[in-house]
Write a protein that holds these residues in place. Sequence first.
Motif, mmCIF file in Angstrom:
data_model
loop_
_atom_site.group_PDB
_atom_site.id
_atom_site.type_symbol
_atom_site.label_atom_id
_atom_site.label_comp_id
_atom_site.label_asym_id
_atom_site.label_seq_id
_atom_site.Cartn_x
_atom_site.Cartn_y
_atom_site.Cartn_z
ATOM 1 N N THR A 298 0.789 -1.165 -0.020
ATOM 2 C CA THR A 298 -0.150 0.035 -0.010
ATOM 3 C C THR A 298 1.022 0.884 0.002
ATOM 4 O OG1 THR A 298 -0.096 -0.059 2.510
ATOM 5 C CG2 THR A 298 -1.967 -1.174 1.160
ATOM 6 N N ASP B 221 0.782 5.054 1.841
ATOM 7 C CA ASP B 221 0.275 5.724 2.725
ATOM 8 C C ASP B 221 0.367 7.460 2.320
ATOM 9 O OD1 ASP B 221 2.876 6.543 3.391
ATOM 10 O OD2 ASP B 221 2.828 5.057 5.409
ATOM 11 N N GLY B 222 -0.080 8.129 3.195
ATOM 12 C CA GLY B 222 -0.044 9.653 2.949
ATOM 13 C C GLY B 222 1.397 10.127 2.903
ATOM 14 N N SER C 270 -0.314 11.759 7.050
ATOM 15 C CA SER C 270 -0.540 10.710 7.165
ATOM 16 C C SER C 270 -1.604 9.917 6.204
ATOM 17 C CB SER C 270 -0.717 10.401 8.662
ATOM 18 O OG SER C 270 -1.866 11.084 8.984
ATOM 19 N N SER C 271 -2.304 10.819 5.979
ATOM 20 C CA SER C 271 -3.721 10.302 5.246
ATOM 21 C C SER C 271 -3.656 10.350 3.721
ATOM 22 C CB SER C 271 -5.123 11.006 5.827
ATOM 23 O OG SER C 271 -5.850 11.137 4.775
ATOM 24 N N VAL C 272 -3.711 9.562 2.901
ATOM 25 C CA VAL C 272 -3.628 9.701 1.240
ATOM 26 C C VAL C 272 -4.800 10.958 1.086
ATOM 27 C CG1 VAL C 272 -4.505 8.448 -0.581
ATOM 28 C CG2 VAL C 272 -2.661 7.304 0.769
ATOM 29 N N LYS D 58 -9.470 7.923 2.572
ATOM 30 C CA LYS D 58 -8.739 6.726 2.569
ATOM 31 C C LYS D 58 -7.480 7.215 3.363
ATOM 32 C CE LYS D 58 -10.280 4.272 -1.358
ATOM 33 N NZ LYS D 58 -10.808 3.052 -0.598
ATOM 34 N N ASP D 59 -6.862 6.529 4.098
ATOM 35 C CA ASP D 59 -5.815 6.405 4.959
ATOM 36 C C ASP D 59 -4.457 6.166 3.978
ATOM 37 O OD1 ASP D 59 -6.668 7.881 6.850
ATOM 38 O OD2 ASP D 59 -7.228 5.873 8.003
ATOM 39 N N ALA D 60 -4.664 4.846 3.307
ATOM 40 C CA ALA D 60 -3.765 4.338 2.414
ATOM 41 C C ALA D 60 -4.667 3.777 1.140
ATOM 42 C CB ALA D 60 -2.987 3.320 3.140
#
Length: 558
Positions: A4, A6-7, A62-64, A101-103
């Motif tokens: 994945t 991530d942000g 941190s967040s996408v 979405k976070d990732a």
Amino acid sequence: MLDTIDGALLARMLIHASASINAQKQQINELNVFPVPDGDTGTNMGLTISTAAAELRKKSWSSVSDVAAANASALLRGARGNSGVILSLLFRGFSKAVKEKDAIDGRDLAIALDYGVAAAYKAVMRPAEGTILTVSRLAAAQAAAAAREDNHPQAVLEAAIKEGHIALSNTVEQNPVLKKAGVVDAGGKGFLVILQGMLDELTGVPMPDAEGEGEEDHGADFATLTDEDITFTFDTVFIVRKTVDKPLDGLRTYLNSIGDSLVIGEDDDAFKVHVHTDIPGAALTEAQKYGTLELAKIENMRTQYEDMAAGRKPQSTDDLDMKDAAMEAPQAPAVAEPEKKYGVVAVCAGEGLASVFRDLGADGVISGGQTMNPSTDDILKEINRTPAEIVFVLPNNGNIIMAAQQCVPLAEGKQVVVLPTKTVPQGIAALLVLEPEGELEDNQQAMTEALGRVSTSEITYAARDSDFDGFAISQGDYLALAEHKLFGTDQNLDALLDRLAHAEPQQNAEFISIFYGEDVSEEDAGKALEIFQAACPNAEINLLSGGQPVYYYLISAE
């Protein structure tokens, strides 16, 4: 392979993409060889994504979802030229797909690319094949196919880029202009460079050195500045302890309207602001709507630069023991209150042409034109400064129209009407018929009809050898362009001017205006006037210094 993104990783990927396209922008520029080799697609795309990269460097992510939203917002306001606007649309759709979405995994990435393509196609009135739209569409389709076989983001990006290069090589056959010039589409190439930069970050390839890219310094780097480089005077930093529970979006919008280089760091209890502005007092006053001011530092960057240039130690608040700080009185917001029904904002290159627009009643003139496309934000700021209910925007260049149109939904408290003027003479003709007390529909129709009655021809020169549409062009040749199409070439400027003067638009014209560029002497301009007077005895001919940096002459006839 990573499962994945991530942000934090997505932010680094986009910053890497910015560095990549800035490192290759000249190669992309050189793909634009029609009508002369002076393209600016690489520059426009590089400046556009650099705006986003600067925004992403300002904090940890941190967040996408947050990264994509910040990226899309910065791209929209920083968009320059058609290629920059389309790039912003591609990432605006991307942002909508990854909201909350976070990732993201490979499938999510493929869907986001597809959303971006849909947003771009929806916004472009008449999408043409053999462009960045084609390349992005086919790349996104292959990304979706790859995600069904391998859900890793790296595999999806690799498949998209591979298919994108195949699509890019085909653009030369799809677009007649590209086929004549023998090059692939510059915008499509730029988009693939951006995707490759994102992949390089994902796979650990070092970031290239790029002009204008580097670690952001929250203070001013005076060693690299000239006084002209300092847009706003005061470097303003302050901390506010929160006393109300509300988001800082309104403060961020206001501070962006009165300055630049804005950074806001925030936690649960307080926030810290860094901004360059001419009215620090207003910034502090607005911030106190969100809490209690705890600490502030204001430094004059112009006097600091003067000290540095003279070899002196610059003054700083660090040198003060204790002193009462005199705050500037709050000033009016950057959005001017309406004082009249209509206002006009025009784009042109050269002080001479700017003076013409101002004399005809333009409220704001933005410096720009061929190879110097202003951003959406540049145009929006001038719209906001215009004290009118309805603001007409005259882009005066085909590559600026899309950026201007993005201002329509962004302008607050004003109605914005973008007229599709592709040349300065068209803009002048439209402005001449504006009726200050007329109805909007009547004015819009009259101005549109007026710009359609203007014929524009230009004289420039070739920067290198090329061949186009049956013309063998040698470096240094003078080129005549009629309505942006190649009219003729010659090594003798007077001979080319004479041919242009005898062309049908000039022979049928009642009025002809000749604007000569900054590289043309008054003596040579006088010769041009004599040529046109002899060839067009029935026309009223005006000779004016345009001051534009690129063209030798710009001739309008109506």
